[in-house]
Design an enzyme around this catalytic site. Structure first.
Site, PDB file in Angstrom:
ATOM      1  N   PRO A  89      -1.478   8.344  -1.039  1.00 28.35           N
ATOM      2  CG  PRO A  89       0.325   9.669  -1.742  1.00 28.35           C
ATOM      3  CD  PRO A  89      -0.779   8.814  -2.261  1.00 28.35           C
ATOM      4  CD  GLU A 116       2.483  14.535  -8.956  1.00 24.55           C
ATOM      5  OE1 GLU A 116       1.962  14.893  -7.896  1.00 24.55           O
ATOM      6  OE2 GLU A 116       3.669  14.145  -9.045  1.00 24.55           O
ATOM      7  NE  ARG A 154       2.758 -11.447   9.827  1.00 26.42           N
ATOM      8  CZ  ARG A 154       3.745 -12.218  10.280  1.00 26.42           C
ATOM      9  NH1 ARG A 154       4.655 -12.651   9.462  1.00 26.42           N
ATOM     10  NH2 ARG A 154       3.796 -12.535  11.551  1.00 26.42           N
ATOM     11  CG  ASP A 169      -1.512 -16.859  18.941  1.00 25.31           C
ATOM     12  OD1 ASP A 169      -2.080 -16.281  17.990  1.00 25.31           O
ATOM     13  OD2 ASP A 169      -1.555 -18.083  19.126  1.00 25.31           O
TER      14      ASP A 169
HETATM   15  C1  9D3 Z   1       5.756  14.343  -4.777  1.00 25.94           C
HETATM   16  C2  9D3 Z   1       4.424  14.079  -5.402  1.00 25.94           C
HETATM   17  N1  9D3 Z   1       3.375  14.630  -4.527  1.00 25.94           N
HETATM   18  C3  9D3 Z   1       2.991  15.963  -5.065  1.00 25.94           C
HETATM   19  C4  9D3 Z   1       2.649  16.880  -3.971  1.00 25.94           C
HETATM   20  C5  9D3 Z   1       2.177  13.774  -4.426  1.00 25.94           C
HETATM   21  C6  9D3 Z   1       2.419  12.315  -4.505  1.00 25.94           C
HETATM   22  C7  9D3 Z   1       1.935  11.597  -5.569  1.00 25.94           C
HETATM   23  C8  9D3 Z   1       2.142  10.230  -5.633  1.00 25.94           C
HETATM   24  C9  9D3 Z   1       3.109  11.662  -3.500  1.00 25.94           C
HETATM   25  C10 9D3 Z   1       3.328  10.274  -3.566  1.00 25.94           C
HETATM   26  C11 9D3 Z   1       2.845   9.576  -4.639  1.00 25.94           C
HETATM   27  C12 9D3 Z   1       3.074   8.123  -4.743  1.00 25.94           C
HETATM   28  N2  9D3 Z   1       2.683   7.421  -3.505  1.00 25.94           N
HETATM   29  C13 9D3 Z   1       1.761   6.462  -3.484  1.00 25.94           C
HETATM   30  O1  9D3 Z   1       1.228   6.102  -4.509  1.00 25.94           O
HETATM   31  C14 9D3 Z   1       1.375   5.899  -2.204  1.00 25.94           C
HETATM   32  C15 9D3 Z   1       1.847   6.133  -0.884  1.00 25.94           C
HETATM   33  C16 9D3 Z   1       2.860   7.006  -0.354  1.00 25.94           C
HETATM   34  O2  9D3 Z   1       3.561   7.747  -1.064  1.00 25.94           O
HETATM   35  N3  9D3 Z   1       3.040   7.009   1.005  1.00 25.94           N
HETATM   36  C17 9D3 Z   1       2.346   6.219   1.853  1.00 25.94           C
HETATM   37  N4  9D3 Z   1       1.395   5.410   1.413  1.00 25.94           N
HETATM   38  C18 9D3 Z   1       1.166   5.366   0.057  1.00 25.94           C
HETATM   39  S1  9D3 Z   1       0.015   4.424  -0.662  1.00 25.94           S
HETATM   40  C19 9D3 Z   1       0.379   4.956  -2.177  1.00 25.94           C
END
Ligand code: 9D3
Length: 256
Positions: A89, A116, A154, A169
């Site tokens: 994230p 986390e 793709r 395209d």
């Molecule tokens: C609720 C947990 N959060 C604590 C504040 C942090 C958090 C940790 C791990 C939020 C999401 C995740 C897991 N998400 C991913 O590994 C992830 C992700 C996403 O949640 N949204 C958009 N792209 C991605 S890429 C990897």
């Protein structure tokens, strides 16, 4: 292109690589997708892959060692040095320009976090780039990794059939680099309780159809995704189409 996915759920990877455009690209030998489970590289009876965060707080953090060992095995599986992406994230948001960049690489490693996340020291040492797929909360990096695999598959030469390529395209950026949303699509029947197919599509006038589709694409992009379009930078012909669309729209003539 070779893609290695490091994940606690490698069965998921096989699923992605077994269906649709990705599956076909794999069958055609354009792409290979391999899954690696850090648990297979974890030590001890419990094969731990996570532990509690220093400083306290909720959740768990993925351990350095199993990931480092998994990544070493990934590197050893092929002599070409990979580009290592951590899905998180905190990453930069993926877009089609980034997809094109990734798709052009011979080797990609997609590192999926759970809990986390991953110990920051492993990330600093082993990751080239951190990517997110959007501003919403998922449970891990597996779905984002599947998104990356689908999008890069793709773009492998020969992955799409002719119809899919043509459709792709018409989506590509115009000479001015502008990307548009797709126009509306219709199929049989012409008359339905839910409405009638726009007459121009039945006219057989291919120039008029192309113009209508371009106009619809411009119009809905302007209405739905104004961030994608720079009205001032439009080619004069496109600008005229958009302005006519907006006049019709104001007159309530568009079904959007
Ligand atoms: C609720 C947990 N959060 C604590 C504040 C942090 C958090 C940790 C791990 C939020 C999401 C995740 C897991 N998400 C991913 O590994 C992830 C992700 C996403 O949640 N949204 C958009 N792209 C991605 S890429 C990897």
């Amino acid at each position: 292109m070779r893609v290695d996915i490091v994940s606690l759920f490698p069965e998921f990877v096989a699923q992605v690589a077994g269906h649709g455009v990705v599956g076909r690209a794999v069958e055609r030998g354009l792409l290979s997708v391999h899954g690696w489970n850090p648990r297979d590289h974890a030590e001890g009876n419990y094969r731990r892959v996570d532990d509690r965060p220093f400083g306290g707080g909720p959740g768990m953090v993925m351990l350095i060692e199993p990931l480092q060992a998994a990544l070493a095995a990934v590197r050893a599986a092929d002599p070409a040095p990979p580009h290592v992406v951590y899905l998180s994230p905190q990453g930069r948001r993926l877009d089609q320009a980034k997809v094109r960049e990734l798709a052009a690489r011979p080797r990609l490693v997609l590192l999926c976090g759970r809990y986390e996340g991953v110990d920051e020291r492993l990330l600093a040492a082993a990751v080239d780039e951190e990517l997110s797929i959007g501003d919403y909360v998922l449970s891990g990096g597996e779905l984002p990794a599947a998104v990356v695999v689908d999008a890069v598959a793709r773009l492998q030469e020969g992955a799409l059939n002719d119809a899919e390529s043509a459709a792709q395209d018409s989506f590509e950026a115009g000479p001015d680099g502008q990307r548009l949303l797709d126009c509306p699509h219709y199929t049989r029947p012409v008359e339905h309780a839910l409405g009638t197919v726009p007459e121009v599509l039945l006219s057989g006038n291919h120039a008029a159809i192309a113009r209508w589709r371009r106009q619809q694409a411009l119009g809905r992009t302007w209405l739905r995704r104004p961030d994608l379009i720079d009205r001032e930078a439009l080619a004069p012909a496109d600008r005229a189409l958009l302005e006519a669309f907006l006049r019709d729209d104001a007159a309530g003539k568009n079904p959007l």
